[in-house]
Design a protein around this motif. Structure first.
Motif, PDB file in Angstrom:
ATOM      1  N   ARG A 217     125.319  82.208 210.909  1.00 25.14           N
ATOM      2  CA  ARG A 217     126.251  81.188 210.423  1.00 25.14           C
ATOM      3  C   ARG A 217     127.539  81.316 211.229  1.00 25.14           C
ATOM      4  N   PRO A 218     128.407  80.332 211.194  1.00 24.38           N
ATOM      5  CA  PRO A 218     129.668  80.424 211.934  1.00 24.38           C
ATOM      6  C   PRO A 218     130.522  81.596 211.457  1.00 24.38           C
ATOM      7  N   VAL A 219     131.337  82.103 212.348  1.00 30.61           N
ATOM      8  CA  VAL A 219     132.165  83.269 212.043  1.00 30.61           C
ATOM      9  C   VAL A 219     133.144  82.971 210.912  1.00 30.61           C
ATOM     10  N   ASP A 220     133.711  81.756 210.908  1.00 28.14           N
ATOM     11  CA  ASP A 220     134.719  81.453 209.879  1.00 28.14           C
ATOM     12  C   ASP A 220     134.114  81.293 208.497  1.00 28.14           C
ATOM     13  N   GLU A 221     132.777  81.185 208.390  1.00 29.21           N
ATOM     14  CA  GLU A 221     132.140  81.174 207.083  1.00 29.21           C
ATOM     15  C   GLU A 221     131.907  82.591 206.559  1.00 29.21           C
ATOM     16  N   ALA A 222     131.663  83.527 207.462  1.00 28.69           N
ATOM     17  CA  ALA A 222     131.407  84.908 207.038  1.00 28.69           C
ATOM     18  C   ALA A 222     132.689  85.669 206.759  1.00 28.69           C
ATOM     19  N   PHE A 223     133.783  85.314 207.461  1.00 29.51           N
ATOM     20  CA  PHE A 223     135.050  86.035 207.311  1.00 29.51           C
ATOM     21  C   PHE A 223     136.165  85.046 207.025  1.00 29.51           C
ATOM     22  N   ALA A 224     137.060  85.478 206.148  1.00 30.03           N
ATOM     23  CA  ALA A 224     138.243  84.650 205.900  1.00 30.03           C
ATOM     24  C   ALA A 224     139.186  84.687 207.089  1.00 30.03           C
ATOM     25  N   TRP A 225     139.146  85.808 207.795  1.00 35.12           N
ATOM     26  CA  TRP A 225     140.023  85.958 208.978  1.00 35.12           C
ATOM     27  C   TRP A 225     139.464  87.067 209.845  1.00 35.12           C
ATOM     28  N   ILE A 226     139.527  86.900 211.146  1.00 38.45           N
ATOM     29  CA  ILE A 226     139.126  87.944 212.079  1.00 38.45           C
ATOM     30  C   ILE A 226     140.049  87.883 213.279  1.00 38.45           C
ATOM     31  N   ASP A 227     140.511  89.010 213.728  1.00 37.87           N
ATOM     32  CA  ASP A 227     141.471  89.093 214.833  1.00 37.87           C
ATOM     33  C   ASP A 227     140.718  89.014 216.157  1.00 37.87           C
ATOM     34  N   PRO A 228     141.008  88.018 217.002  1.00 37.83           N
ATOM     35  CA  PRO A 228     140.324  87.941 218.304  1.00 37.83           C
ATOM     36  C   PRO A 228     140.657  89.109 219.222  1.00 37.83           C
ATOM     37  N   GLU A 229     141.817  89.738 219.001  1.00 35.10           N
ATOM     38  CA  GLU A 229     142.198  90.882 219.823  1.00 35.10           C
ATOM     39  C   GLU A 229     141.557  92.146 219.242  1.00 35.10           C
ATOM     40  N   PRO A 230     140.798  92.905 220.051  1.00 32.78           N
ATOM     41  CA  PRO A 230     140.107  94.085 219.507  1.00 32.78           C
ATOM     42  C   PRO A 230     141.067  95.222 219.188  1.00 32.78           C
ATOM     43  N   LEU A 231     140.727  95.966 218.132  1.00 28.22           N
ATOM     44  CA  LEU A 231     141.458  97.196 217.832  1.00 28.22           C
ATOM     45  C   LEU A 231     141.171  98.263 218.881  1.00 28.22           C
ATOM     46  N   ALA A 232     139.932  98.302 219.355  1.00 28.33           N
ATOM     47  CA  ALA A 232     139.518  99.276 220.365  1.00 28.33           C
ATOM     48  C   ALA A 232     138.348  98.683 221.133  1.00 28.33           C
ATOM     49  N   ALA A 233     138.237  99.052 222.403  1.00 30.04           N
ATOM     50  CA  ALA A 233     137.147  98.566 223.250  1.00 30.04           C
ATOM     51  C   ALA A 233     136.554  99.744 223.999  1.00 30.04           C
ATOM     52  N   ALA A 234     135.249  99.890 223.911  1.00 28.77           N
ATOM     53  CA  ALA A 234     134.529 100.939 224.630  1.00 28.77           C
ATOM     54  C   ALA A 234     133.374 100.294 225.384  1.00 28.77           C
ATOM     55  N   SER A 235     132.627 101.119 226.101  1.00 27.46           N
ATOM     56  CA  SER A 235     131.564 100.585 226.948  1.00 27.46           C
ATOM     57  C   SER A 235     130.391 100.058 226.143  1.00 27.46           C
ATOM     58  N   VAL A 236     130.171 100.597 224.939  1.00 33.24           N
ATOM     59  CA  VAL A 236     129.055 100.156 224.112  1.00 33.24           C
ATOM     60  C   VAL A 236     129.462  99.022 223.192  1.00 33.24           C
ATOM     61  N   ALA A 237     130.631  99.101 222.592  1.00 34.96           N
ATOM     62  CA  ALA A 237     131.032  98.122 221.586  1.00 34.96           C
ATOM     63  C   ALA A 237     132.542  98.009 221.565  1.00 34.96           C
ATOM     64  N   GLN A 238     133.013  96.999 220.846  1.00 38.38           N
ATOM     65  CA  GLN A 238     134.425  96.885 220.561  1.00 38.38           C
ATOM     66  C   GLN A 238     134.599  96.514 219.095  1.00 38.38           C
ATOM     67  N   VAL A 239     135.779  96.841 218.555  1.00 36.86           N
ATOM     68  CA  VAL A 239     136.028  96.743 217.120  1.00 36.86           C
ATOM     69  C   VAL A 239     137.142  95.740 216.875  1.00 36.86           C
ATOM     70  N   HIS A 240     136.917  94.853 215.888  1.00 34.58           N
ATOM     71  CA  HIS A 240     137.909  93.847 215.512  1.00 34.58           C
ATOM     72  C   HIS A 240     138.252  94.007 214.038  1.00 34.58           C
ATOM     73  N   ALA A 241     139.513  93.805 213.721  1.00 34.57           N
ATOM     74  CA  ALA A 241     139.933  93.774 212.312  1.00 34.57           C
ATOM     75  C   ALA A 241     139.570  92.425 211.709  1.00 34.57           C
ATOM     76  N   ALA A 242     139.177  92.440 210.412  1.00 41.67           N
ATOM     77  CA  ALA A 242     138.755  91.197 209.749  1.00 41.67           C
ATOM     78  C   ALA A 242     139.017  91.319 208.255  1.00 41.67           C
ATOM     79  N   ARG A 243     138.866  90.170 207.575  1.00 41.97           N
ATOM     80  CA  ARG A 243     139.025  90.126 206.120  1.00 41.97           C
ATOM     81  C   ARG A 243     137.888  89.295 205.553  1.00 41.97           C
ATOM     82  N   LEU A 244     137.229  89.827 204.521  1.00 45.97           N
ATOM     83  CA  LEU A 244     136.145  89.106 203.872  1.00 45.97           C
ATOM     84  C   LEU A 244     136.699  88.001 202.978  1.00 45.97           C
ATOM     85  N   PRO A 245     135.862  87.048 202.586  1.00 50.55           N
ATOM     86  CA  PRO A 245     136.359  85.973 201.693  1.00 50.55           C
ATOM     87  C   PRO A 245     136.962  86.480 200.388  1.00 50.55           C
ATOM     88  N   ASP A 246     136.528  87.658 199.904  1.00 54.31           N
ATOM     89  CA  ASP A 246     137.106  88.183 198.659  1.00 54.31           C
ATOM     90  C   ASP A 246     138.382  88.973 198.890  1.00 54.31           C
TER      91      ASP A 246
END
Length: 659
Positions: A217-246
């Motif tokens: 499903r679209p990202v804005d349906e799964a999360f109320a908000w998600i930061d496009p700028e990553p908190l951290a970036a590594a070679s395997v993955a990167q991490v983003h801050a987000a907020r659930l609908p609740d």
């Protein structure tokens, strides 16, 4: 094309196919081993091509003088000789190119693109190794290793730079090697510990595409908000801050697009390099390059699969819940929003330990010492009680909250220990607490892979010296003690199983983390006292009844059978029927080895005898005549010669096969 020609073709093609198949089956059966189907069919086709000229060579000048029986006999002899020649060609081909050393036609066609990419990557890796002066260590005669600390440091720096230039997989390999002080000199380890996983972040559009594909499903349906700028970036993955609908604050870990294919390509190359190095160099065989790469590949594949980390988070949360509360927690995962490429988990409050110096100073030394002790006790609980532990608690994987609570991150790879290993580690800690080198030696021999012979007295003396040096009251040389212990393992030929090596790695890493929490924290002393305290708790009066019940429950079946067995032994002894049977070659591998040697020996003797008899018969003239041009002795001689050649070829093909 006429009707007769069409009928001839229709009959000829199946007949030739059946003939080739039958010849291939007979050739494989005579040689007695499974060879590649392509080369066996080619040998059968070779028989068909060789048979006509051999018949012409044996036939008399005037074919009209050959009777029907002689023609059949000449054809049979020619086919046998052609088959022998084809079998000789097969054995020679097996010697030069053993079965399986080259891919088949279908594999060649399907894997052409992969091989081209692999060759390019091979060339890139080779150029990197040569540019950094590592080429001579890829050969058996690479010369002696560095003899001084300065030369080892230079070589370690070259290795670190080559791994860094090789890319993500090789950086990960270097980071794992930096924890293996039992294999590498200290100068190498010091250099490899500086390897950093530095990569540029993936653009948000690509990350959003991965999230939408995995969530369905679209990202804005799964999360109320998600930061496009990553908190951290590594070679395997990167991490983003987000907020659930609740309103729950979470972090979203997203695997980098295309990283799995890159890892699989590089792991394939590493595994091939490890096989090649073990075949060519002694230094790679000494520490098991293939086993090391195999363990690394398994751990890296687990790190790529976020469902593994999700399950590890849930298992670690259960472990911490079953232990006393020491202020250490892990993020709660959200399985409904997680998949192989995406992991959504609770966002823990706090600051990474590496940047938490001002916060720790405000907490004070007493609180900091309690936090460090709680973290070490938590690790001891994980290792000794539950058998599930965090293998890499470096400062970047630990968050410190304002009240001093700790949060463990990055559980993509955890260590797991069976009950026997946990008991042996507990006995080791208790023996260290008592300063008992004999008990330490016994506990260590239960943990490691011991060779066929080991001088236990010398090992006890060496361990006693280590105890005096590192485990004495007031000693704080935790990582140095681990390195000294691992060097002792290596010098006595003791192999460290991967789970046990993970324990040593975890505590060596933990020492630096504890040093940031509380400078001067005595890891060895606290672990020694904690081990003694845990043994005392196990023997406390309130726990003795439960311990005795468990031991009796385990011994009860044995105790029930014991009187009957003693009665049988006494009766047999009284009647003179007591015997001791020792089964020779009770192991299947021993029987297979002896049987194979015996079979090859018999085949060699029978083949040699048949060859000698064939030579004798061929030198005795024609003997009784079977026809005008054929005698009995030549017929028997050539027949025995065929038998001799087949038997000798069977022995040779087994000798020269690599497996």
């Amino acid at each position: 094309m006429t009707v007769e020609t069409t009928i001839s073709v229709i009959v000829f093609v199946p007949t030739m196919a059946v003939t080739v198949w039958l010849l291939a089956v007979v050739i494989r059966r005579l040689l007695g081993v499974r060879l590649g189907p392509v080369r066996t069919i080619l040998a059968a086709v070779l028989v068909l091509f060789l048979t006509p000229p051999i018949i012409q060579g044996f036939a008399p000048p005037d074919p009209a003088t050959v009777g029907g029986g002689e023609a059949i006999l000449l054809s049979a002899v020619s086919i046998v000789i052609a088959a022998l020649l084809a079998m000789v060609a097969l054995v020679i081909l097996e010697v030069l190119l053993p079965t399986g050393s080259l891919p088949g036609p279908l594999e060649l066609w399907r894997g052409a693109g992969r091989r081209v990419a692999r060759v390019r990557r091979y060339w890139t890796i080779t150029r990197i190794a040569l540019r950094h002066g590592l080429g001579r260590f890829l050969r058996e005669r690479g010369g002696p290793g560095p003899g001084s600390a300065a030369s080892r440091r230079r070589l370690g720096r070259s290795l670190r730079m080559a791994l860094d230039e090789g890319g993500m997989t090789f950086v990960k390999l270097g980071q794992q090697l930096s924890t293996r002080r039992d294999m590498l000199p200290a100068e190498f380890v010091d250099e490899l510990t500086t390897l950093q996983d530095r990569v540029a972040p993936v653009p948000w559009d690509e990350v959003a595409g991965v999230l939408a594909a995995e969530l369905g499903r679209p990202v804005d349906e799964a999360f109320a908000w998600i930061d496009p700028e990553p908190l951290a970036a590594a070679s395997v993955a990167q991490v983003h801050a987000a907020r659930l609908p609740d309103g729950t604050e979470v972090v979203v870990k997203v695997r980098r697009p295309g990283v799995a294919a890159v890892v699989e390509r590089d792991l394939d190359i590493l595994e091939r390099l490890a096989r090649t190095l073990e075949a060519r160099t002694a230094w790679s065989r000494s520490f098991g390059a293939r086993r090391l790469v195999g363990g690394f590949a398994e751990a890296l594949r687990e790190e790529l699969d976020f469902t593994v980390e999700r399950d590890n988070l849930q298992a670690m949360a259960a472990v911490l819940a079953a232990s006393p509360d020491r202020g250490v927690g892990v993020p709660v995962p959200y399985p409904a929003l997680s998949s192989e490429r995406v992991l959504v988990m609770q966002r823990l409050p706090g600051t990474p330990l590496g940047a938490a110096a001002p916060l720790l100073e405000r907490l004070g030394d007493e609180r900091r010492a309690a936090i460090a002790a709680g973290l070490l006790d938590t690790m001891l609980d994980q290792v000794l009680v539950h058998g599930l532990f965090h293998v890499d608690l470096h400062p970047g994987n630990l968050l410190v909250a304002d009240d001093g609570a700790l949060g463990m991150l990055d559980l993509g790879s955890v260590g797991r220990l069976d009950t026997a290993t946990r008991v042996a580690i507990g006995q080791l800690l208790g023996a260290l607490g008592r300063g008992d080198s004999v008990a330490v030696s016994d506990a260590l021999l239960q943990l490691v892979d011991r060779p066929d012979t080991v001088d236990e007295r010398e090992l006890q003396r060496a361990l006693g010296a280590l105890i005096v040096r590192y485990a004495a009251p007031g000693s704080t040389a935790g990582a140095t003690a681990v390195a000294g212990l691992l060097r002792t393992f290596t010098s006595y030929g003791l192999g460290v199983p991967p789970p046990v090596a993970a324990v040593f790695r975890a505590f060596a890493t933990l020492e630096g983390t504890l040093g940031l929490l509380m400078p001067g924290f005595d890891l060895v002393g606290y672990a020694r006292s904690a081990g003694g305290r845990r043994i005392a708790e196990a023997l406390a009066p309130d726990r003795l009844p439960g311990t005795l019940e468990e031991e009796l429950a385990a011994l009860l079946p044995v105790l029930r059978r014991l009187p009957r067995r003693v009665d049988r032994i006494g009766e047999a002894l009284e009647q003179g029927r007591l015997r001791v049977n020792v089964r020779l070659f009770a192991d299947d591998q021993d029987r297979l080895l002896v049987t194979g040697l015996l079979h090859r020996s018999l085949l060699t003797v029978i083949g040699a005898a048949a060859g000698v008899m064939a030579v004798l018969l061929l030198g005795m003239g024609k003997g009784p005549e079977l026809s005008d041009s054929l005698g009995l002795f030549p017929l028997l001689g050539y027949g025995l010669l065929v038998v001799a050649v087949v038997l000798i070829l069977r022995v040779l093909v087994v000798i020269f096969r690599r497996d």
